[in-house]
Scaffold this active site. Structure first.
Site, short mmCIF file in Angstrom:
data_model
loop_
_atom_site.label_atom_id
_atom_site.label_comp_id
_atom_site.label_asym_id
_atom_site.label_seq_id
_atom_site.Cartn_x
_atom_site.Cartn_y
_atom_site.Cartn_z
N LYS A 187 0.86 -1.20 0.00
CA LYS A 187 0.00 0.00 0.00
C LYS A 187 0.90 1.24 0.00
O LYS A 187 1.16 1.84 1.04
CB LYS A 187 -0.92 -0.06 1.23
CG LYS A 187 -2.20 0.73 1.08
CD LYS A 187 -3.19 0.33 2.15
CE LYS A 187 -4.33 1.30 2.28
NZ LYS A 187 -5.17 1.43 1.09
N1 PMP Z 1 -7.79 -2.42 -2.84
C1 PMP Z 1 -7.31 -1.17 -2.76
C2 PMP Z 1 -6.61 -0.59 -3.94
C3 PMP Z 1 -7.48 -0.43 -1.58
O1 PMP Z 1 -7.01 0.82 -1.49
C4 PMP Z 1 -8.17 -1.00 -0.49
C5 PMP Z 1 -8.38 -0.20 0.77
N2 PMP Z 1 -7.30 -0.33 1.65
C6 PMP Z 1 -8.64 -2.31 -0.62
C7 PMP Z 1 -8.43 -2.99 -1.81
C8 PMP Z 1 -9.34 -3.00 0.52
O2 PMP Z 1 -8.41 -3.31 1.53
P1 PMP Z 1 -8.83 -3.35 3.06
O3 PMP Z 1 -9.94 -4.33 3.17
O4 PMP Z 1 -7.60 -3.79 3.75
O5 PMP Z 1 -9.24 -1.99 3.44
#
Ligand code: PMP
Length: 305
Positions: free
Chosen positions: A157
């Site tokens: 991320k």
């Molecule tokens: N994909 C992307 C590109 C994201 O930014 C997110 C949000 N963090 C998610 C998927 C979902 O991840 P999470 O369930 O950890 O929030």
């Protein structure tokens, strides 16, 4: 966005207006940051942070992939997140830990720059609109694809990668959609600009694999666990675009989006155009656990006080 009282910056809580950076901050120029999005929920027995350890772990693995040394331990970051939520007296909130390259160099290579850490908390409601959780959202396939595996590490991320998500989100909004879905570089379904995606057909649940340039969502992992609790098998599989149109149900998962049904893709109705039964049952479990009505059997909640 409403101001909160405190922001945690490099080890101490400061007032919202004091949490500022210099214009030569490396991350402003090159997207050199890693971050998380976490929710705290009101459980009826005080507020609790959802999947705190999983998010802190992902923050550190994102930093590792990006060769960035976080100047705190996981335990220190974990505690700082709890302290910030508590200091701002939130009942429920969205939490944004951010690790970024600060001052030190204006060149592309960031290694001379100091690494800084901030934790912001804000009150935040339904990400895709107040009715989205029940009514579902209308989405479209983006003309932007997710980054190919040998261009950016999609599973980490990293701030700069969110230019791709911004292009997807802006295009979707221009077209009147609540969100866009990007395909991977081979043309298979990847994910939304900030959500993972699940497809239900004939009782089977499918979701794209890590190799489809997805972020391995924390909510995605929880939903796979909840689906298994409900005796559904979830398969990680390459998903062609038309499988969305042919599905009985499609839904997004994410910290911000939680579990949001998708009622149409490219103006084609999914199933009968309403939230389907599998999505509904998963929502009942998810919101029951985060709201404190269903026991936290997987140990996902960390009490704030
Ligand atoms: N994909 C992307 C590109 C994201 O930014 C997110 C949000 N963090 C998610 C998927 C979902 O991840 P999470 O369930 O950890 O929030």
């Amino acid at each position: 966005m409403n101001k909160t009282e405190n922001i945690w910056v490099n080890g101490r809580l400061v007032a919202w207006d004091q949490a500022q950076v210099h214009v030569a901050t490396h991350a402003l120029h090159y997207g050199s940051s890693v971050f998380e999005g976490i929710r705290a929920y009101e459980t009826g027995n005080g507020s609790a942070i959802f999947c705190l350890d999983q998010h802190v772990d992902r923050l550190f693995t994102s930093a590792k992939v990006y060769r960035m040394e976080i100047p705190y331990t996981k335990e220190e970051i974990r505690q700082a997140i709890i302290d910030t939520v508590r200091a701002n007296k939130h009942r429920a909130c969205y939490i944004r830990p951010l690790v970024f390259r600060g001052l030190g160099a204006l060149g592309v290579n960031p290694q001379a720059c100091q690494v800084e850490v901030a934790i912001i908390t804000i009150e935040w409601g339904r990400y895709l609109g107040p009715e989205a959780i029940e009514q579902g959202v209308d989405v479209g396939i983006s003309s932007w694809q997710r980054m190919a595996p040998n261009t950016f590490p999609a599973a980490a991320k990293i701030g700069g990668q969110y230019i791709n998500s911004q292009l997807i989100a802006m295009e979707a909004a221009e077209h009147g959609y609540a969100e866009g879905i990007a395909l991977d570089s081979n043309g298979f379904v990847s994910e939304g600009s900030g959500e993972n995606i699940f497809v239900v057909r004939n009782g089977s649940i499918l979701t794209p694999p890590l190799a489809s340039s997805i972020l391995q969502g924390v909510t995605r992992n929880c939903v796979i666990t909840l689906a298994e609790d409900l005796d559904h098998q979830v398969r990680e599989e390459l998903i062609p675009r038309e499988a969305l149109y042919m599905a009985d149900e499609v839904f997004f998962t994410g910290t911000a989006a939680e579990i949001t049904p998708i009622r149409s893709v490219d103006h084609i109705s999914i199933g009968n155009g309403h939230r389907g039964p599998v999505t509904g049952r998963l929502q009942t479990e998810f919101f029951g656990i985060t709201g404190g009505q269903i026991p936290d059997r997987h140990g996902w909640l960390t009490p704030v006080s």
